[in-house]
Write a protein that holds these residues in place. Sequence first.
Motif, PDB file in Angstrom:
ATOM      1  N   GLY A  93       8.143  11.490  13.854  1.00 14.76           N
ATOM      2  CA  GLY A  93       6.973  11.864  14.636  1.00 14.76           C
ATOM      3  C   GLY A  93       5.772  12.308  13.820  1.00 14.76           C
ATOM      4  N   PHE A  94       5.956  12.567  12.537  1.00  6.94           N
ATOM      5  CA  PHE A  94       4.867  13.060  11.702  1.00  6.94           C
ATOM      6  C   PHE A  94       4.365  12.052  10.690  1.00  6.94           C
ATOM      7  N   GLU A  95       5.275  11.250  10.183  1.00  7.56           N
ATOM      8  CA  GLU A  95       4.886  10.248   9.208  1.00  7.56           C
ATOM      9  C   GLU A  95       5.630   8.951   9.487  1.00  7.56           C
ATOM     10  N   LEU A  96       5.002   7.874   9.073  1.00  5.66           N
ATOM     11  CA  LEU A  96       5.567   6.545   9.262  1.00  5.66           C
ATOM     12  C   LEU A  96       5.922   6.002   7.889  1.00  5.66           C
ATOM     13  N   GLU A  97       7.177   5.598   7.734  1.00  6.76           N
ATOM     14  CA  GLU A  97       7.646   4.992   6.487  1.00  6.76           C
ATOM     15  C   GLU A  97       7.693   3.480   6.661  1.00  6.76           C
ATOM     16  N   LEU A  98       7.071   2.785   5.723  1.00  7.67           N
ATOM     17  CA  LEU A  98       7.119   1.329   5.696  1.00  7.67           C
ATOM     18  C   LEU A  98       7.495   0.899   4.289  1.00  7.67           C
ATOM     19  N   ASN A  99       8.023  -0.298   4.158  1.00  7.55           N
ATOM     20  CA  ASN A  99       8.342  -0.810   2.835  1.00  7.55           C
ATOM     21  C   ASN A  99       7.046  -0.892   2.027  1.00  7.55           C
ATOM     22  N   GLY A 100       7.010  -0.197   0.908  1.00 15.48           N
ATOM     23  CA  GLY A 100       5.794  -0.116   0.106  1.00 15.48           C
ATOM     24  C   GLY A 100       5.370  -1.428  -0.510  1.00 15.48           C
ATOM     25  N   HIS A 101       6.335  -2.190  -1.014  1.00 15.66           N
ATOM     26  CA  HIS A 101       5.996  -3.481  -1.620  1.00 15.66           C
ATOM     27  C   HIS A 101       5.427  -4.433  -0.576  1.00 15.66           C
ATOM     28  N   GLN A 102       6.053  -4.469   0.594  1.00  8.97           N
ATOM     29  CA  GLN A 102       5.544  -5.349   1.654  1.00  8.97           C
ATOM     30  C   GLN A 102       4.159  -4.901   2.099  1.00  8.97           C
ATOM     31  N   PHE A 103       3.965  -3.589   2.250  1.00 11.82           N
ATOM     32  CA  PHE A 103       2.654  -3.085   2.657  1.00 11.82           C
ATOM     33  C   PHE A 103       1.576  -3.554   1.683  1.00 11.82           C
ATOM     34  N   LEU A 104       1.838  -3.449   0.393  1.00 16.25           N
ATOM     35  CA  LEU A 104       0.845  -3.864  -0.604  1.00 16.25           C
ATOM     36  C   LEU A 104       0.545  -5.359  -0.515  1.00 16.25           C
ATOM     37  N   ARG A 105       1.581  -6.187  -0.273  1.00 15.25           N
ATOM     38  CA  ARG A 105       1.354  -7.631  -0.108  1.00 15.25           C
ATOM     39  C   ARG A 105       0.526  -7.914   1.142  1.00 15.25           C
ATOM     40  N   ILE A 106       0.848  -7.236   2.227  1.00 13.17           N
ATOM     41  CA  ILE A 106       0.110  -7.437   3.487  1.00 13.17           C
ATOM     42  C   ILE A 106      -1.343  -6.990   3.310  1.00 13.17           C
ATOM     43  N   ARG A 107      -1.562  -5.881   2.626  1.00 12.26           N
ATOM     44  CA  ARG A 107      -2.929  -5.405   2.405  1.00 12.26           C
ATOM     45  C   ARG A 107      -3.711  -6.395   1.539  1.00 12.26           C
ATOM     46  N   ARG A 108      -3.074  -6.956   0.524  1.00 12.30           N
ATOM     47  CA  ARG A 108      -3.747  -7.955  -0.318  1.00 12.30           C
ATOM     48  C   ARG A 108      -4.107  -9.189   0.499  1.00 12.30           C
ATOM     49  N   LEU A 109      -3.196  -9.615   1.360  1.00 11.67           N
ATOM     50  CA  LEU A 109      -3.481 -10.741   2.253  1.00 11.67           C
ATOM     51  C   LEU A 109      -4.669 -10.418   3.151  1.00 11.67           C
ATOM     52  N   ALA A 110      -4.721  -9.202   3.680  1.00 10.86           N
ATOM     53  CA  ALA A 110      -5.825  -8.797   4.557  1.00 10.86           C
ATOM     54  C   ALA A 110      -7.159  -8.863   3.819  1.00 10.86           C
ATOM     55  N   GLN A 111      -7.157  -8.548   2.535  1.00 12.42           N
ATOM     56  CA  GLN A 111      -8.386  -8.621   1.742  1.00 12.42           C
ATOM     57  C   GLN A 111      -8.866 -10.059   1.596  1.00 12.42           C
ATOM     58  N   LEU A 112      -7.948 -11.011   1.652  1.00  3.51           N
ATOM     59  CA  LEU A 112      -8.293 -12.422   1.490  1.00  3.51           C
ATOM     60  C   LEU A 112      -8.687 -13.105   2.798  1.00  3.51           C
ATOM     61  N   LEU A 113      -8.198 -12.586   3.913  1.00  2.00           N
ATOM     62  CA  LEU A 113      -8.453 -13.213   5.214  1.00  2.00           C
ATOM     63  C   LEU A 113      -9.781 -12.756   5.806  1.00  2.00           C
ATOM     64  N   SER A 114     -10.307 -13.555   6.705  1.00  2.00           N
ATOM     65  CA  SER A 114     -11.546 -13.188   7.391  1.00  2.00           C
ATOM     66  C   SER A 114     -11.272 -12.522   8.741  1.00  2.00           C
ATOM     67  N   ILE A 115      -9.996 -12.272   9.035  1.00  2.00           N
ATOM     68  CA  ILE A 115      -9.629 -11.561  10.260  1.00  2.00           C
ATOM     69  C   ILE A 115      -8.860 -10.300   9.879  1.00  2.00           C
ATOM     70  N   PRO A 116      -8.901  -9.271  10.732  1.00  2.00           N
ATOM     71  CA  PRO A 116      -8.143  -8.056  10.416  1.00  2.00           C
ATOM     72  C   PRO A 116      -6.638  -8.283  10.510  1.00  2.00           C
ATOM     73  N   VAL A 117      -5.922  -7.515   9.717  1.00  3.26           N
ATOM     74  CA  VAL A 117      -4.462  -7.552   9.736  1.00  3.26           C
ATOM     75  C   VAL A 117      -3.979  -6.157  10.123  1.00  3.26           C
ATOM     76  N   TYR A 118      -3.144  -6.120  11.156  1.00  6.25           N
ATOM     77  CA  TYR A 118      -2.656  -4.857  11.701  1.00  6.25           C
ATOM     78  C   TYR A 118      -1.137  -4.766  11.594  1.00  6.25           C
ATOM     79  N   TYR A 119      -0.666  -3.564  11.393  1.00  4.93           N
ATOM     80  CA  TYR A 119       0.740  -3.266  11.637  1.00  4.93           C
ATOM     81  C   TYR A 119       0.827  -2.823  13.082  1.00  4.93           C
ATOM     82  N   PHE A 120       1.867  -3.278  13.759  1.00  4.21           N
ATOM     83  CA  PHE A 120       2.178  -2.846  15.119  1.00  4.21           C
ATOM     84  C   PHE A 120       3.623  -2.382  15.084  1.00  4.21           C
TER      85      PHE A 120
END
Length: 182
Positions: A93-120
């Motif tokens: 309820g206080f913090e969300l844990e996500l796989n760090g390596h995957q998060f970094l890859r997804i964030r890099r992809l978001a920097q390359l795309l012209s659309i936003p990338v969201y975690y749901f």
Amino acid sequence: MVAARAEMVYTNVRAGPNYYDPAFDYMERLVRDGRNRMKFSRLIEYLFNNQYRMTDVDSILYLPVYDKFGRYRGEDFRAAFELKYKSERTFNGFELELNGHQFLRIRRLAQLLSIPVYYFVNIGNRKFIMFDVLHVRPRFEKRYEGKKRDYYAILDVDELIVSDGLEELRTDLELLLKGGRG
């Protein structure tokens, strides 16, 4: 998802095969899709001797575009989503844990795309957490011991969009997709 479909079949067994066969067909397609993803990933690694690695983006949201006469003209891509599910018992309820390596890859992809990338992130089908990967600042750390030990992206829930139930989710998604929150 599969458990929900199985529950549907169990509670409505009197409806007969016309009711529950489509549910089983859907579950079989999910299993085939999962196997196909794994085989494709392993095939790439095999054919290219571990030169490449794979990850996926789970969903792409687009808006069909029509001209003034109602003729279909194409698609306006709006967002990409990385979908996660966490049970209520694994979410503090206080913090969300996500796989760090995957998060970094997804964030890099978001920097390359012209659309936003969201975690749901679906928390036990009762709470929903969303955020644009380019508008958050996670901490990164190794956590746990044994098989669960991994590199995690840790996000403070107070900085994310948290929807309690479907009505809030609809409102929050609408704001998110129109650029009002991130």
